[in-house]
Design an enzyme around this catalytic site. Structure first.
Site, PDB file in Angstrom:
ATOM      1  N   ASP A  13       0.856  -1.185   0.000  1.00 21.08           N
ATOM      2  CA  ASP A  13       0.000   0.000   0.000  1.00 21.08           C
ATOM      3  C   ASP A  13       0.893   1.235   0.000  1.00 21.08           C
ATOM      4  O   ASP A  13       2.060   1.177   0.408  1.00 21.08           O
ATOM      5  CB  ASP A  13      -0.922   0.023   1.225  1.00 21.08           C
ATOM      6  CG  ASP A  13      -1.889   1.206   1.202  1.00 21.08           C
ATOM      7  OD1 ASP A  13      -2.534   1.407   0.156  1.00 21.08           O
ATOM      8  OD2 ASP A  13      -1.984   1.931   2.192  1.00 21.08           O
TER       9      ASP A  13
ATOM     10  N   TYR B 270      -0.632   8.604  -2.835  1.00 23.10           N
ATOM     11  CA  TYR B 270      -0.600   8.299  -4.262  1.00 23.10           C
ATOM     12  C   TYR B 270      -1.793   8.924  -4.993  1.00 23.10           C
ATOM     13  O   TYR B 270      -1.755   9.105  -6.204  1.00 23.10           O
ATOM     14  CB  TYR B 270      -0.659   6.780  -4.486  1.00 23.10           C
ATOM     15  CG  TYR B 270       0.656   6.049  -4.352  1.00 23.10           C
ATOM     16  CD1 TYR B 270       1.742   6.593  -3.679  1.00 23.10           C
ATOM     17  CD2 TYR B 270       0.802   4.779  -4.908  1.00 23.10           C
ATOM     18  CE1 TYR B 270       2.930   5.895  -3.548  1.00 23.10           C
ATOM     19  CE2 TYR B 270       1.984   4.068  -4.794  1.00 23.10           C
ATOM     20  CZ  TYR B 270       3.047   4.628  -4.106  1.00 23.10           C
ATOM     21  OH  TYR B 270       4.221   3.927  -3.989  1.00 23.10           O
TER      22      TYR B 270
ATOM     23  N   ASN C 203      -6.289   1.179  -3.556  1.00 22.06           N
ATOM     24  CA  ASN C 203      -7.174   1.399  -4.695  1.00 22.06           C
ATOM     25  C   ASN C 203      -6.522   2.220  -5.794  1.00 22.06           C
ATOM     26  O   ASN C 203      -6.716   1.956  -6.976  1.00 22.06           O
ATOM     27  CB  ASN C 203      -8.466   2.068  -4.219  1.00 22.06           C
ATOM     28  CG  ASN C 203      -9.413   1.096  -3.565  1.00 22.06           C
ATOM     29  OD1 ASN C 203     -10.201   0.440  -4.237  1.00 22.06           O
ATOM     30  ND2 ASN C 203      -9.337   0.984  -2.255  1.00 22.06           N
ATOM     31  N   THR C 204      -5.725   3.226  -5.403  1.00 20.76           N
ATOM     32  CA  THR C 204      -5.070   4.057  -6.408  1.00 20.76           C
ATOM     33  C   THR C 204      -4.066   3.250  -7.218  1.00 20.76           C
ATOM     34  O   THR C 204      -4.016   3.347  -8.449  1.00 20.76           O
ATOM     35  CB  THR C 204      -4.373   5.257  -5.741  1.00 20.76           C
ATOM     36  OG1 THR C 204      -5.327   5.997  -4.978  1.00 20.76           O
ATOM     37  CG2 THR C 204      -3.763   6.179  -6.784  1.00 20.76           C
TER      38      THR C 204
ATOM     39  N   GLU D 257      -4.978   9.925   8.611  1.00 20.56           N
ATOM     40  CA  GLU D 257      -3.546   9.818   8.904  1.00 20.56           C
ATOM     41  C   GLU D 257      -3.087  10.806   9.967  1.00 20.56           C
ATOM     42  O   GLU D 257      -2.028  10.621  10.563  1.00 20.56           O
ATOM     43  CB  GLU D 257      -2.734   9.963   7.616  1.00 20.56           C
ATOM     44  CG  GLU D 257      -3.002   8.825   6.633  1.00 20.56           C
ATOM     45  CD  GLU D 257      -1.792   8.453   5.804  1.00 20.56           C
ATOM     46  OE1 GLU D 257      -0.901   9.306   5.635  1.00 20.56           O
ATOM     47  OE2 GLU D 257      -1.753   7.302   5.321  1.00 20.56           O
TER      48      GLU D 257
ATOM     49  N   CYS E 196     -11.450   3.129  -0.608  1.00 21.28           N
ATOM     50  CA  CYS E 196     -10.113   3.511  -0.164  1.00 21.28           C
ATOM     51  C   CYS E 196      -9.884   2.789   1.153  1.00 21.28           C
ATOM     52  O   CYS E 196     -10.773   2.790   2.021  1.00 21.28           O
ATOM     53  CB  CYS E 196      -9.991   5.022   0.026  1.00 21.28           C
ATOM     54  SG  CYS E 196      -8.423   5.531   0.789  1.00 21.28           S
ATOM     55  N   THR E 197      -8.732   2.180   1.305  1.00 17.04           N
ATOM     56  CA  THR E 197      -8.498   1.333   2.476  1.00 17.04           C
ATOM     57  C   THR E 197      -8.302   2.132   3.762  1.00 17.04           C
ATOM     58  O   THR E 197      -8.255   1.550   4.841  1.00 17.04           O
ATOM     59  CB  THR E 197      -7.288   0.405   2.232  1.00 17.04           C
ATOM     60  OG1 THR E 197      -6.148   1.197   1.843  1.00 17.04           O
ATOM     61  CG2 THR E 197      -7.610  -0.597   1.125  1.00 17.04           C
ATOM     62  N   HIS E 198      -8.201   3.460   3.664  1.00 16.30           N
ATOM     63  CA  HIS E 198      -8.177   4.294   4.868  1.00 16.30           C
ATOM     64  C   HIS E 198      -9.571   4.484   5.461  1.00 16.30           C
ATOM     65  O   HIS E 198      -9.726   4.699   6.668  1.00 16.30           O
ATOM     66  CB  HIS E 198      -7.627   5.693   4.554  1.00 16.30           C
ATOM     67  CG  HIS E 198      -6.143   5.770   4.455  1.00 16.30           C
ATOM     68  ND1 HIS E 198      -5.428   5.192   3.430  1.00 16.30           N
ATOM     69  CD2 HIS E 198      -5.221   6.376   5.256  1.00 16.30           C
ATOM     70  CE1 HIS E 198      -4.147   5.448   3.602  1.00 16.30           C
ATOM     71  NE2 HIS E 198      -3.991   6.157   4.697  1.00 16.30           N
TER      72      HIS E 198
END
Length: 272
Positions: free
Chosen positions: A9, A41, A73-74, A157, A191-193
């Site tokens: 990631d 990214y 995902n990006t 983040e 999005c994995t966040h």
């Protein structure tokens, strides 16, 4: 030789996917690589994301990984196809690289009763149109509405995902995607966040809305993939070992990883 499954990631988000994979398939060895020094990214060009992703995938290959999952995902949207079609045949024809978009689009239509879904993602993923194109292959009748949420990753983040300040940005994007159609009954966190914002998101979606995170979908898909490719599955080492690598500060990574992965980790620095 140790042959772990690689999980990549651009930062921390892929740890939410790794957490579900490990929960489902704890017997295998895993190496997680977070390119934290070059994140995010989502705002970068296709070519830059491709070059960065390929560099990290090649490093995971060098560590013995026969299979690498782009838990981003990006990267899945901007780099996976080139890597699969152009690089693997030339560099490593016996290795495999998988993404998170295909497994999700294969099943998303089964969650919707109205045939209308919303995609919440980074600007890079939305611009790529990857979800629209892939969903069309499996559920051509499904109406898909996308919404870019550029503030959500920074909120997560910076540890603000539970703060009152996050309410404005979460509600703003929920309202925007729902403005497309009142019939939307399923929202995908592409999005994995975003799973860290799940409790906030549930506060602002209509009652009965299905909100999907990708971790368990990707984990189930990996189970199926390994069953269909026993020759590859046989090469994956089974020691239950977890290795964590970051291209940035290990102290920062270990602190944040506890939130995303759900338990404490000890990472090593990787200089690319």
């Amino acid at each position: 030789m140790n042959q772990p499954i690689g999980v990549f990631d651009s930062g921390y988000g892929g740890l939410t996917v790794l957490r579900e994979i490990v929960r489902t398939l704890p017997q295998y060895d895993y190496v997680y690589l977070g390119d934290n020094a070059r994140t995010p990214y989502g705002t970068r060009s296709f070519d830059t994301v491709y070059q960065y992703t390929l560099e990290c995938v090649r490093h995971l290959f060098d560590r013995g990984c026969r299979l690498v999952i782009l838990a981003c995902n990006t990267a899945s949207a901007k780099a996976l196809r080139n890597i699969q079609q152009l690089d693997l045949p030339r560099l490593a024809p016996d290795r495999r690289v998988l993404g998170v978009i295909r497994p999700t689009t294969e099943v998303i239509g089964t969650y919707s009763q109205t045939g209308e879904v919303g995609i919440l993602a980074t600007r890079g993923t939305v611009t790529s149109e990857s979800y629209v194109v892939e969903i069309e292959k499996f559920f051509p009748e499904l109406r898909v509405f996308q919404e870019a949420c550029p503030m959500w990753v920074p909120l997560v983040e910076n540890g603000e995902y539970n703060s009152p300040g996050a309410d404005y940005f979460v509600k703003q994007h929920i309202d925007r995607v729902m403005a497309h159609s009142s019939r939307i009954d399923t929202l995908l966190l592409a999005c994995t966040h975003y799973p860290l914002l799940l409790e906030k998101i549930r506060q602002f979606v209509p009652p009965g809305m299905t909100v999907l995170s990708q971790g368990h979908i990707v984990a189930d898909s990996l189970v199926n993939y390994l069953q269909r490719h026993p020759e590859l599955e046989a090469q994956c080492s089974r020691g239950g070992q977890r290795t964590f690598l970051t291209t940035d500060s290990t102290a920062d990574f270990d602190r944040q990883a506890t939130v995303f992965y759900g338990e404490s980790v000890q990472s090593a620095h990787l200089a690319l």
